[in-house]
Design an enzyme around this catalytic site. Structure first.
Site, short mmCIF file in Angstrom:
data_model
loop_
_atom_site.label_atom_id
_atom_site.label_comp_id
_atom_site.label_asym_id
_atom_site.label_seq_id
_atom_site.Cartn_x
_atom_site.Cartn_y
_atom_site.Cartn_z
N HIS A 88 -19.28 -78.55 -57.70
CA HIS A 88 -20.45 -77.73 -58.04
C HIS A 88 -20.22 -76.28 -57.63
CE1 HIS A 88 -22.77 -81.44 -58.79
NE2 HIS A 88 -22.21 -81.90 -57.68
N HIS A 89 -19.05 -75.74 -57.99
CA HIS A 89 -18.66 -74.38 -57.63
C HIS A 89 -18.54 -73.49 -58.87
CE1 HIS A 89 -16.59 -75.86 -53.64
NE2 HIS A 89 -17.91 -75.90 -53.58
N THR A 90 -19.44 -73.61 -59.80
CA THR A 90 -19.31 -72.90 -61.08
C THR A 90 -19.33 -71.39 -60.90
OG1 THR A 90 -20.55 -74.71 -62.04
CG2 THR A 90 -20.20 -72.79 -63.43
#
Length: 525
Positions: A460-462
């Protein structure tokens, strides 16, 4: 910070409208409001609790990760495909503090190589590590190192490293030393990657989100208003200038006017809002029937993120509950070849069972503990598609993981190193090796690839959906639209070599500094 609620009486016009009260938005708004003659409105789609007692307990307990709990009310889900055949749900915080309220409290700086890459891609000299270091120092109060050349002691975000005295954390460290990995006691110091504690914005067992760290200190400022339950639907652009936003509150839509608009809605919502406002790739806007305000093909064209796997192991005996954080130690592997940056393979330790993280419990007797392994190479393989002109419909995300043989090889590499660590005599003091994949799968590339595909997740590191260079300048100003900026991880051309929470706060600080130096037009109230 004034309380939430509707404006009463005559319409108010703000100097700056900040969309989103997450890592970047909270930091940016607080800095802007330090100037008493600048009026700032923050619009947050989720609730805005006041003091810590107003937050649900699990949002403050640093031993839990609310974002891992399916259906948690403080989280907004987005449908995604990690690969063509691997559907998934990614999440973002929808509450004061954004994802810093629901994430793991990991607060590790980007690496010098990241800043060099971002500078070359469009950020210019502003984005060099040496130019960014004063901002990194100014945003933190480092409780371990205090003030010095690398760290600050007066910033809003308190940083403390995780305690490695837990038996599982101590065994992890001993196993890393056994295999020859260097010690890295300060992962925010740009030293050689290795094993060490995790810098975190969790202090004394409390996850201090950026809403509390940055905005609560501004409580009572008459020039700052924070509105919760306010979903921005689009930016109003008139004659080439952003003049306000359309916002929905409790089912009613209104237009709020401002001198400048800053989108801090995150790397998923900010590009969507731009496209819904007519700013993005012309062909995509035409398909949705949205009039083109500015043709910016880079908006949503690609993004970077980090693939992740959960590797569980069974303790040999009951272990104590963690005290201050769910996180133990972290190992960043030195480069195994010259083709990849050092430290782009991460092994992160959880001291709470995965069943506990997903179920909101610190302890589950007999449950396995886990390592989270990931490849953090900066590869922007993702694509974001806005499929509807309706702002309430989420964009579609295609991460593009495992698209090359090298992608698959790197994940095999980090899985096998984790298996080696758990097989050492040092780690055998607490655990009996990985539950899976087993030795037969680990020894066979084809079988291991299949296992990885079936267990694939994401960090979840967009980042990178509104990148520096093609879409915005070094201070987040959107090309061709006056009075409009983006200030969140959307603007990073590639995901950093570490989780981006600290960098998101940095972006808020950098853009706020630029605006405070006179780049914002005052409109009065």
């Amino acid at each position: 910070m004034r309380p939430t609620g509707h404006h009463r009486g005559r319409a108010t016009r703000f100097d700056v409208i900040v969309v989103g009260a997450g890592a970047a938005g909270a930091a940016l708004a607080a800095r802007l409001a330090e100037d008493p003659d600048r009026t700032v409105l923050v619009l947050e789609s989720g609730p805005v609790p006041g003091l810590p007692p107003s937050f649900a307990p699990e949002l403050l307990d640093a031993r839990l990760v609310p974002g891992a709990q399916p259906g948690h009310p403080a989280v907004q889900p987005f449908p995604a495909h990690l690969t063509a055949g691997r559907p998934y749900t990614v999440v973002r915080g929808r509450v004061l503090g954004g994802s810093t309220t629901v994430n793991g409290g990991y607060f590790v700086r980007a690496r010098r190589e990241d800043f060099d890459r971002w500078a070359a891609a469009g950020g210019g000299p502003v984005w060099s590590y040496d130019r960014m270091l004063p901002f990194l120092r100014a945003l933190e109060t480092d409780l371990d190192h205090g003030s010095g050349p690398l760290h600050g002691d007066r910033g809003p975000v308190r940083v403390r490293r995780t305690d490695l005295r837990h038996p599982a954390a101590a065994a992890f460290g001993a196993a890393a030393r056994r295999l020859g990995f260097p010690a890295e006691p300060d992962k925010n110091a740009q030293d050689e990657p290795g094993f060490g504690p995790v810098p975190s914005n969790a202090v004394d067992g409390v996850r201090v989100n950026t809403g509390l760290a940055c905005l609560s200190r501004m409580s009572g400022r008459p020039n700052l208003r924070v509105e919760g339950d306010s979903t921005v639907l689009s930016v109003v652009v008139e004659r080439g200038r952003a003049t306000g936003v359309v916002v929905e509150r409790h089912g009613r839509r209104t237009t709020v006017r401002g001198g400048e608009v800053v989108l801090c809605a995150g790397a998923l919502r900010s590009p969507q809002l731009l496209q819904l406002s007519g700013i993005g790739p012309r062909a995509a806007l035409a398909r949705l029937g949205i009039p083109v305000v500015r043709n910016l093909p880079a908006v949503g064209a690609r993004f970077g993120d980090h693939p992740q796997l959960v590797l569980e192991w069974a303790p040999r005996r009951p272990l104590p509950e963690p005290v201050g954080s769910w996180l133990g130690g972290a190992l960043h592997l030195p480069a195994s070849d010259g083709d990849h940056p050092a430290g782009d393979l991460e092994i992160l330790q959880s001291l709470v069972p995965m069943a506990g993280l997903t179920g909101g419990r610190v302890s589950i007797p007999g449950a396995p503990l886990a390592f989270l392994v990931s490849v953090q190479t900066p590869r922007p393989t993702g694509r974001l598609h806005v499929d509807s002109a309706d702002a309430t419909e989420p964009p579609s995300l295609a991460h593009g993981y495992l698209s090359t043989a090298e992608d698959r090889r790197r994940l095999r590499e980090v899985v096998r190193v984790c298996a080696e660590l758990t097989a050492t005599a040092d780690f055998a003091e607490v655990g009996s090796g990985l539950a899976e994949p087993g030795p037969r799968v680990l020894a066979d590339d084809r079988l291991l690839d299949a296992w990885i595909l079936g267990h694939l997740g994401t960090c979840h590191h967009t980042c990178g959906t509104v990148p520096l260079g093609p879409a915005v300048d070094a201070y987040g100003r959107v090309h061709g639209v006056a009075g409009l900026r983006v200030a969140d991880t959307s603007i990073l051309p590639t995901a950093p070599l570490r989780g981006p929470a600290a960098t998101a706060v940095l972006i808020g600080e950098v853009v706020a500094d630029a605006m405070r130096r006179g780049e914002v037009m005052r409109t009065g109230g």
